[in-house]
Design a protein around this motif. Structure first.
Motif, PDB file in Angstrom:
ATOM      1  N   ARG A  53       0.826  -1.215   0.000  1.00 25.14           N
ATOM      2  CA  ARG A  53       0.000   0.000   0.000  1.00 25.14           C
ATOM      3  C   ARG A  53       0.856   1.259   0.000  1.00 25.14           C
ATOM      4  NH1 ARG A  53      -4.144  -1.234   4.796  1.00 25.14           N
ATOM      5  NH2 ARG A  53      -2.269  -2.260   5.507  1.00 25.14           N
ATOM      6  N   ASP A  54       0.468   2.208  -0.832  1.00 25.00           N
ATOM      7  CA  ASP A  54       1.029   3.551  -0.796  1.00 25.00           C
ATOM      8  C   ASP A  54       0.180   4.352   0.188  1.00 25.00           C
ATOM      9  OD1 ASP A  54       2.794   2.844  -2.785  1.00 25.00           O
ATOM     10  OD2 ASP A  54       1.661   3.811  -4.385  1.00 25.00           O
ATOM     11  N   TRP A  55       0.843   5.132   1.031  1.00 27.02           N
ATOM     12  CA  TRP A  55       0.130   5.956   2.002  1.00 27.02           C
ATOM     13  C   TRP A  55       0.518   7.405   1.766  1.00 27.02           C
ATOM     14  CZ3 TRP A  55       1.893   6.848   7.630  1.00 27.02           C
ATOM     15  CH2 TRP A  55       0.927   7.589   8.323  1.00 27.02           C
ATOM     16  N   SER A  56      -0.448   8.205   1.366  1.00 28.16           N
ATOM     17  CA  SER A  56      -0.205   9.618   1.105  1.00 28.16           C
ATOM     18  C   SER A  56      -0.822  10.469   2.199  1.00 28.16           C
ATOM     19  CB  SER A  56      -0.797  10.030  -0.246  1.00 28.16           C
ATOM     20  OG  SER A  56      -0.134   9.344  -1.296  1.00 28.16           O
ATOM     21  N   VAL A  57      -0.102  11.527   2.588  1.00 32.68           N
ATOM     22  CA  VAL A  57      -0.618  12.459   3.590  1.00 32.68           C
ATOM     23  C   VAL A  57      -0.484  13.883   3.066  1.00 32.68           C
ATOM     24  CG1 VAL A  57      -0.170  10.959   5.579  1.00 32.68           C
ATOM     25  CG2 VAL A  57       1.600  12.532   4.844  1.00 32.68           C
ATOM     26  N   ASP A  58      -1.486  14.692   3.381  1.00 29.08           N
ATOM     27  CA  ASP A  58      -1.437  16.104   3.026  1.00 29.08           C
ATOM     28  C   ASP A  58      -0.705  16.867   4.133  1.00 29.08           C
ATOM     29  OD1 ASP A  58      -3.253  16.530   5.153  1.00 29.08           O
ATOM     30  OD2 ASP A  58      -4.979  16.631   3.819  1.00 29.08           O
ATOM     31  N   PRO A  59      -0.455  18.145   3.946  1.00 35.44           N
ATOM     32  CA  PRO A  59       0.315  18.883   4.956  1.00 35.44           C
ATOM     33  C   PRO A  59      -0.296  18.859   6.359  1.00 35.44           C
ATOM     34  CG  PRO A  59       0.202  20.143   2.933  1.00 35.44           C
ATOM     35  CD  PRO A  59      -0.710  18.968   2.757  1.00 35.44           C
ATOM     36  N   GLU A  60      -1.597  18.970   6.448  1.00 36.67           N
ATOM     37  CA  GLU A  60      -2.239  18.987   7.773  1.00 36.67           C
ATOM     38  C   GLU A  60      -2.036  17.667   8.502  1.00 36.67           C
ATOM     39  OE1 GLU A  60      -3.792  20.117   4.952  1.00 36.67           O
ATOM     40  OE2 GLU A  60      -3.656  22.248   5.451  1.00 36.67           O
ATOM     41  N   GLU A  61      -2.223  16.554   7.794  1.00 34.15           N
ATOM     42  CA  GLU A  61      -2.022  15.249   8.428  1.00 34.15           C
ATOM     43  C   GLU A  61      -0.549  15.020   8.756  1.00 34.15           C
ATOM     44  OE1 GLU A  61      -3.240  10.536   7.972  1.00 34.15           O
ATOM     45  OE2 GLU A  61      -3.488  11.853   6.239  1.00 34.15           O
ATOM     46  N   ALA A  62       0.328  15.452   7.859  1.00 29.50           N
ATOM     47  CA  ALA A  62       1.769  15.306   8.102  1.00 29.50           C
ATOM     48  C   ALA A  62       2.184  16.074   9.357  1.00 29.50           C
ATOM     49  CB  ALA A  62       2.567  15.790   6.886  1.00 29.50           C
ATOM     50  N   LEU A  63       1.637  17.271   9.538  1.00 28.68           N
ATOM     51  CA  LEU A  63       1.936  18.079  10.726  1.00 28.68           C
ATOM     52  C   LEU A  63       1.392  17.405  11.978  1.00 28.68           C
ATOM     53  CD1 LEU A  63       3.147  20.739  11.794  1.00 28.68           C
ATOM     54  CD2 LEU A  63       0.892  21.792  11.419  1.00 28.68           C
ATOM     55  N   LYS A  64       0.166  16.931  11.909  1.00 30.50           N
ATOM     56  CA  LYS A  64      -0.478  16.259  13.047  1.00 30.50           C
ATOM     57  C   LYS A  64       0.322  15.024  13.481  1.00 30.50           C
ATOM     58  CE  LYS A  64      -4.673  13.700  13.981  1.00 30.50           C
ATOM     59  NZ  LYS A  64      -5.888  13.188  13.373  1.00 30.50           N
ATOM     60  N   LEU A  65       0.850  14.279  12.510  1.00 28.61           N
ATOM     61  CA  LEU A  65       1.594  13.050  12.801  1.00 28.61           C
ATOM     62  C   LEU A  65       3.070  13.314  13.111  1.00 28.61           C
ATOM     63  CD1 LEU A  65       0.031  10.732  10.079  1.00 28.61           C
ATOM     64  CD2 LEU A  65      -0.368  10.640  12.555  1.00 28.61           C
ATOM     65  N   GLY A  66       3.523  14.546  12.942  1.00 33.92           N
ATOM     66  CA  GLY A  66       4.904  14.890  13.254  1.00 33.92           C
ATOM     67  C   GLY A  66       5.897  14.588  12.147  1.00 33.92           C
ATOM     68  N   PHE A  67       5.423  14.392  10.915  1.00 31.43           N
ATOM     69  CA  PHE A  67       6.332  14.182   9.789  1.00 31.43           C
ATOM     70  C   PHE A  67       6.938  15.494   9.304  1.00 31.43           C
ATOM     71  CE2 PHE A  67       3.718  10.247   9.159  1.00 31.43           C
ATOM     72  CZ  PHE A  67       4.732   9.355   9.463  1.00 31.43           C
ATOM     73  N   ILE A  68       6.317  16.616   9.672  1.00 26.92           N
ATOM     74  CA  ILE A  68       6.855  17.944   9.359  1.00 26.92           C
ATOM     75  C   ILE A  68       6.695  18.833  10.587  1.00 26.92           C
ATOM     76  CG2 ILE A  68       6.454  17.802   6.874  1.00 26.92           C
ATOM     77  CD1 ILE A  68       3.947  19.617   7.343  1.00 26.92           C
ATOM     78  N   ASP A  69       7.380  19.986  10.534  1.00 30.26           N
ATOM     79  CA  ASP A  69       7.334  20.944  11.640  1.00 30.26           C
ATOM     80  C   ASP A  69       6.401  22.113  11.376  1.00 30.26           C
ATOM     81  OD1 ASP A  69       9.444  19.558  13.153  1.00 30.26           O
ATOM     82  OD2 ASP A  69      10.731  20.206  11.502  1.00 30.26           O
ATOM     83  N   SER A  70       6.178  22.432  10.091  1.00 31.62           N
ATOM     84  CA  SER A  70       5.285  23.553   9.778  1.00 31.62           C
ATOM     85  C   SER A  70       4.831  23.491   8.325  1.00 31.62           C
ATOM     86  CB  SER A  70       5.962  24.897  10.066  1.00 31.62           C
ATOM     87  OG  SER A  70       7.070  25.078   9.225  1.00 31.62           O
ATOM     88  N   ILE A  71       3.828  24.332   8.035  1.00 26.89           N
ATOM     89  CA  ILE A  71       3.263  24.454   6.697  1.00 26.89           C
ATOM     90  C   ILE A  71       3.393  25.917   6.277  1.00 26.89           C
ATOM     91  CG2 ILE A  71       1.147  24.232   5.292  1.00 26.89           C
ATOM     92  CD1 ILE A  71       0.144  22.233   7.492  1.00 26.89           C
ATOM     93  N   ILE A  72       3.789  26.135   5.017  1.00 28.31           N
ATOM     94  CA  ILE A  72       3.886  27.497   4.480  1.00 28.31           C
ATOM     95  C   ILE A  72       3.049  27.585   3.208  1.00 28.31           C
ATOM     96  CG2 ILE A  72       6.148  27.986   5.502  1.00 28.31           C
ATOM     97  CD1 ILE A  72       7.406  27.369   2.733  1.00 28.31           C
ATOM     98  N   PRO A  73       2.608  28.806   2.831  1.00 24.02           N
ATOM     99  CA  PRO A  73       1.810  28.937   1.614  1.00 24.02           C
ATOM    100  C   PRO A  73       2.593  28.595   0.354  1.00 24.02           C
ATOM    101  CG  PRO A  73       1.721  30.961   2.927  1.00 24.02           C
ATOM    102  CD  PRO A  73       2.716  30.051   3.570  1.00 24.02           C
ATOM    103  N   LYS A  74       3.865  29.053   0.281  1.00 29.55           N
ATOM    104  CA  LYS A  74       4.686  28.804  -0.901  1.00 29.55           C
ATOM    105  C   LYS A  74       6.143  29.026  -0.536  1.00 29.55           C
ATOM    106  CE  LYS A  74       4.554  33.460  -2.749  1.00 29.55           C
ATOM    107  NZ  LYS A  74       4.451  34.272  -3.936  1.00 29.55           N
ATOM    108  N   VAL A  75       7.027  28.559  -1.407  1.00 29.64           N
ATOM    109  CA  VAL A  75       8.454  28.783  -1.227  1.00 29.64           C
ATOM    110  C   VAL A  75       8.765  30.212  -1.633  1.00 29.64           C
ATOM    111  CG1 VAL A  75      10.773  28.110  -1.996  1.00 29.64           C
ATOM    112  CG2 VAL A  75       9.008  26.363  -1.698  1.00 29.64           C
ATOM    113  N   THR A  76       9.519  30.900  -0.802  1.00 33.73           N
ATOM    114  CA  THR A  76       9.951  32.249  -1.159  1.00 33.73           C
ATOM    115  C   THR A  76      11.407  32.211  -1.569  1.00 33.73           C
ATOM    116  OG1 THR A  76      10.439  32.736   1.152  1.00 33.73           O
ATOM    117  CG2 THR A  76       8.302  33.427   0.326  1.00 33.73           C
ATOM    118  N   TRP A  77      11.748  32.988  -2.559  1.00 34.47           N
ATOM    119  CA  TRP A  77      13.110  33.022  -3.081  1.00 34.47           C
ATOM    120  C   TRP A  77      13.701  34.348  -2.746  1.00 34.47           C
ATOM    121  CZ3 TRP A  77      14.548  28.362  -4.486  1.00 34.47           C
ATOM    122  CH2 TRP A  77      13.581  27.446  -4.884  1.00 34.47           C
TER     123      TRP A  77
END
Length: 182
Positions: free
Chosen positions: A158-182
Motif C-alpha cells: 500500500r502507498d500511504w499519502s498524507v497532506d500537509p495537515e495530516e503530516a503536521l499532526k503526525l509529526g512528519f513535518i514541523d510547519s506548513i507554508i503557503p509557498k516557497v519564497t526566493w
C-alpha cells in the motif's frame, strides 16, 4: 556526464539545493557535489527543496546521511511531492516544512525480479523485510508514529499519502507554508 543539482543563492535566503530528480547513485553524487560547492562560504543554514518521486534506497540513505552530517542547519521544504525515498530523506532535515500544495507518499520497499528462482524470491523477500524496518525507523524518527504503526499502514504494497495537515499532526513535518519564497 554527471548530473548536477541546481543550487540557488538568492539575496535574503539561505543557499538552496533543488532535489527534484529520481534518487539514484548519480543523484547522491550530485548532492554531495552541491554541498561541496557551498563549503567555501560556510553558510550557517542551507535549504533543500524536495520535489521528487523517490528512487533507490541506498542512494536515498546516502543523501540522508549527508544532510545529517552537514555542519549547518538544514531546512527541507517539500514544494509539491516527497514520494517514497524522498519522504525518508525529509526526516533527516533539522527543520521539515511543506507548502500547502504538497503531499508526502510513503510505502515499503519493493523489488522486481525477472527469471528468479524460488530461492532468489525468498531471499529477496527476506531482504525487503529487513529494509522495510530500516525505512520505518528512518521515516518515523522525528514523528509521533511508531515504526510498527508505519509498517502496518504500508503493508501489502500500500502507498500511504498524507497532506500537509495530516503530516503536521503526525509529526512528519514541523510547519506548513503557503509557498516557497526566493
Amino acid at each position: 556526464m554527471k548530473p548536477s543539482l541546481q543550487v540557488i543563492k538568492g539575496p535574503g535566503t539561505p543557499p538552496t539545493i533543488i532535489l527534484e530528480q529520481h534518487i539514484e547513485d548519480s543523484t547522491a553524487e550530485a548532492f554531495q557535489g552541491s554541498l561541496d560547492k557551498l563549503a567555501p562560504g560556510r553558510p550557517k543554514e542551507i535549504r533543500v527543496i524536495i520535489n521528487s518521486d523517490g528512487g533507490e534506497i541506498k542512494a536515498g540513505f546516502a543523501i540522508a546521511q549527508m544532510i545529517e552530517r552537514y555542519p549547518a542547519k538544514v531546512t527541507c521544504i517539500v514544494d509539491v511531492r516527497a514520494q517514497s525515498m524522498a519522504s525518508a530523506i525529509l526526516q533527516s532535515c533539522d527543520i521539515r516544512i511543506m507548502t500547502k500544495r504538497a503531499f508526502i507518499m510513503m510505502h515499503q520497499p519493493n523489488v522486481s525480479c525477472e527469471s528468479c528462482t524460488e530461492f532468489r524470491l525468498r531471499e529477496a523477500a527476506d531482504g525487503i523485510a529487513v529494509i522495510a524496518k530500516q525505512l520505518a525507523h528512518q521515516t518515523c524518527r522525528k514523528s509521533k508514529m511508531k515504526p510498527e504503526e508505519w509498517l502496518a499502514k504500508t503493508t501489502n504494497g500500500r502507498d500511504w499519502s498524507v497532506d500537509p495537515e495530516e503530516a503536521l499532526k503526525l509529526g512528519f513535518i514541523d510547519s506548513i507554508i503557503p509557498k516557497v519564497t526566493w
